[in-house]
Design a protein around this motif. Structure first.
Motif, short mmCIF file in Angstrom:
data_model
loop_
_atom_site.label_atom_id
_atom_site.label_comp_id
_atom_site.label_asym_id
_atom_site.label_seq_id
_atom_site.Cartn_x
_atom_site.Cartn_y
_atom_site.Cartn_z
N VAL A 145 -8.71 -23.97 3.41
CA VAL A 145 -10.00 -24.06 4.10
C VAL A 145 -11.09 -24.46 3.11
N GLN A 146 -11.91 -25.38 3.55
CA GLN A 146 -12.99 -25.94 2.73
C GLN A 146 -13.94 -24.86 2.24
N PHE A 191 -9.05 -30.46 -6.12
CA PHE A 191 -8.49 -29.16 -6.52
C PHE A 191 -8.67 -28.93 -8.01
N SER A 192 -8.81 -27.68 -8.37
CA SER A 192 -8.94 -27.31 -9.78
C SER A 192 -7.77 -26.42 -10.19
N PHE A 193 -7.44 -26.48 -11.46
CA PHE A 193 -6.33 -25.70 -12.01
C PHE A 193 -6.63 -24.20 -11.89
N TYR A 239 -9.92 -23.86 -17.73
CA TYR A 239 -9.41 -24.26 -16.41
C TYR A 239 -10.19 -25.43 -15.82
N ALA A 240 -11.51 -25.36 -15.93
CA ALA A 240 -12.36 -26.35 -15.27
C ALA A 240 -12.17 -27.75 -15.84
N THR A 241 -11.66 -27.86 -17.06
CA THR A 241 -11.50 -29.18 -17.69
C THR A 241 -10.17 -29.84 -17.34
N VAL A 242 -9.25 -29.08 -16.73
CA VAL A 242 -7.91 -29.60 -16.44
C VAL A 242 -7.97 -30.59 -15.28
N VAL A 267 -8.85 -25.07 -4.07
CA VAL A 267 -9.73 -26.11 -3.53
C VAL A 267 -11.13 -25.95 -4.14
N LYS A 268 -11.71 -27.07 -4.53
CA LYS A 268 -13.04 -27.05 -5.14
C LYS A 268 -14.12 -26.89 -4.07
#
Length: 416
Positions: A145-146, A191-193, A239-242, A267-268
């Motif tokens: 979900v967004q 998506f983020s790691f 994490y945010a840089t992956v 999900v971002k």
């Protein structure tokens, strides 16, 4: 068909296992007619030794003979192994071996007993580097979900598709991997790691290097030499840089050997709704696979918009009553509401009508026909608290009679 020793070279003898009290002689031949001793008086645990001047690659036959003792009824006479390696050329014709079947038979004979034999086939295959079939991508959830930060596991799988060992298998998941049949990978835009999961350590592995992509280059997460060092670990501040991951297994991987790795992604915030594709690229090489075999596989996940709905329910037990009884007819009204949204909610009000005339039914308002006698237990999630209010003037004013009610508690009835 290929004769055994035309296709194979002997690489060594294994220990013999024979009944206690028996002794054996072992002989080898280099021409199929003349036999030379490779050991006499051998007992269980002994290993034959080639005679002087004979090398293992000259051997074209082996014979084991019982020389002392006897074999009890229904007892295995001898068990042993013989190491063989596949030749590139036929020993007899010197022609290159491409493919065929080695039909190898062992014969046992004894005085007064008919000879017996047992055969096995060995298929010689022409080398095939394969096409990389076996690579796979699986996103555990079909949708998220967004704007919720909902996470899902993502699993990458690979396989040595050659019919010969390879020394390296690489799985890579990052933006811009272009799979002709599916388009370009854009997963990491949405998506983020969110952390590493189970990482395989396949048979034959001697090392694993794990890296993450930051949009411009690869950074090492860690190099590992043992399964006990897994799964990999990365500081949450990174994490945010992956923007992609790469796993490189090294060692000696047999035909059909598989590898796999799982990670979590969430999900971002602000990611658009719709279908998002994620692709993995596999590369294997080494040994006879001189030109790396590269192939890809994809899976997709849908980002759904948030929905906000609730579903109330009302029932009476018993559902009927008779006027004029003493004591008066009584019933229990059960009120419930379900959050049918695809996101959590932190506030909800359930109102038992105080002045509403539903569908012009004079008795629709329960307080027209009933007097409140008390409350039952409240049932709700563990992290939810309930407050209860009552109105005595048709809903114009409300008085709180209970607060902080938790699951399983019973609010006190208001004084009349």
């Amino acid at each position: 068909n290929l004769a055994t020793f035309d296709a194979f070279t002997v690489t060594g003898f294994g220990e013999i296992t024979v009944p206690s009290g028996t002794k054996w002689a072992v002989e080898v031949t280099t021409n199929g007619t003349t036999w030379q001793s490779a050991g006499t008086g051998l007992e269980s645990g002994a290993t034959p030794t080639l005679p002087g001047g004979v090398s293992a690659d000259q051997v074209v036959g082996v014979r084991y003979t019982l020389t002392d003792g006897s074999i009890p009824a229904n007892t295995q006479a001898i068990s042993t192994t013989l190491g063989l390696s596949l030749r590139t050329t036929n020993r007899t014709t010197d022609a290159t071996i491409t493919s065929g079947t080695v039909h190898n038979c062992v014969t046992a004979s004894s005085t007064g007993i008919p000879d017996a034999s047992s055969c096995a086939d060995y298929e010689v295959q022409q080398f095939d580097a394969g096409t990389g079939v076996g690579v796979g991508k699986n996103i555990a959830k079909g949708s998220v979900v967004q704007n919720t930060g909902e996470a899902t596991d993502v699993t990458l799988t690979g396989k040595n598709g050659a019919n010969a060992p390879v020394s390296s298998i690489v799985l890579e998941d990052r933006n811009d991997i272009n799979v002709p049949s599916n388009g370009v990978n854009t997963f990491w835009n949405s998506f983020s790691f969110n952390g590493f999961g189970t990482t395989a350590w396949p048979s034959g592995a001697t090392g694993l290097k794990v890296e993450y992509y930051d949009g411009s280059g690869w950074n090492t997460v860690g190099t590992y030499t043992d399964s006990n060092q897994l799964p990999p670990s990365l500081s949450s501040s990174d994490y945010a840089t992956v923007q992609g991951l790469r796993y490189t297994w090294t060692g000696q991987f047999a035909a059909g050997a598989t590898v796999s790795a799982t990670f979590s992604a969430k999900v971002k915030d602000g990611a658009a709704t719709g279908s998002v594709q994620d692709c993995v690229q596999q590369t294997y090489s080494g040994g006879q696979v001189v030109t790396p075999v590269v192939t890809s596989a994809c899976d997709s996940i849908t980002i759904k918009p948030q929905t906000h709905t609730v579903s109330p329910s009302k029932s009476f037990d018993p559902p009927t009553g008779t006027l004029g009884l003493s004591p008066r007819a009584a019933t229990t009204a059960t009120l419930s509401v379900t959050n049918t949204s695809n996101v959590g909610i932190d506030s909800i009000v359930v109102t038992e009508p105080s002045a509403t005339d539903n569908d012009n039914n004079a008795l629709a308002n329960p307080f027209t026909a009933f007097a409140l006698t008390g409350f039952g237990q409240a049932h709700m999630p563990a992290n939810v608290q309930l407050s209860v209010e009552v109105s005595t003037d048709g809903g114009s004013n409300w008085t709180t009679v209970a607060t902080g009610v938790t699951n399983g508690q019973t609010p006190a009835a208001p004084s009349r």
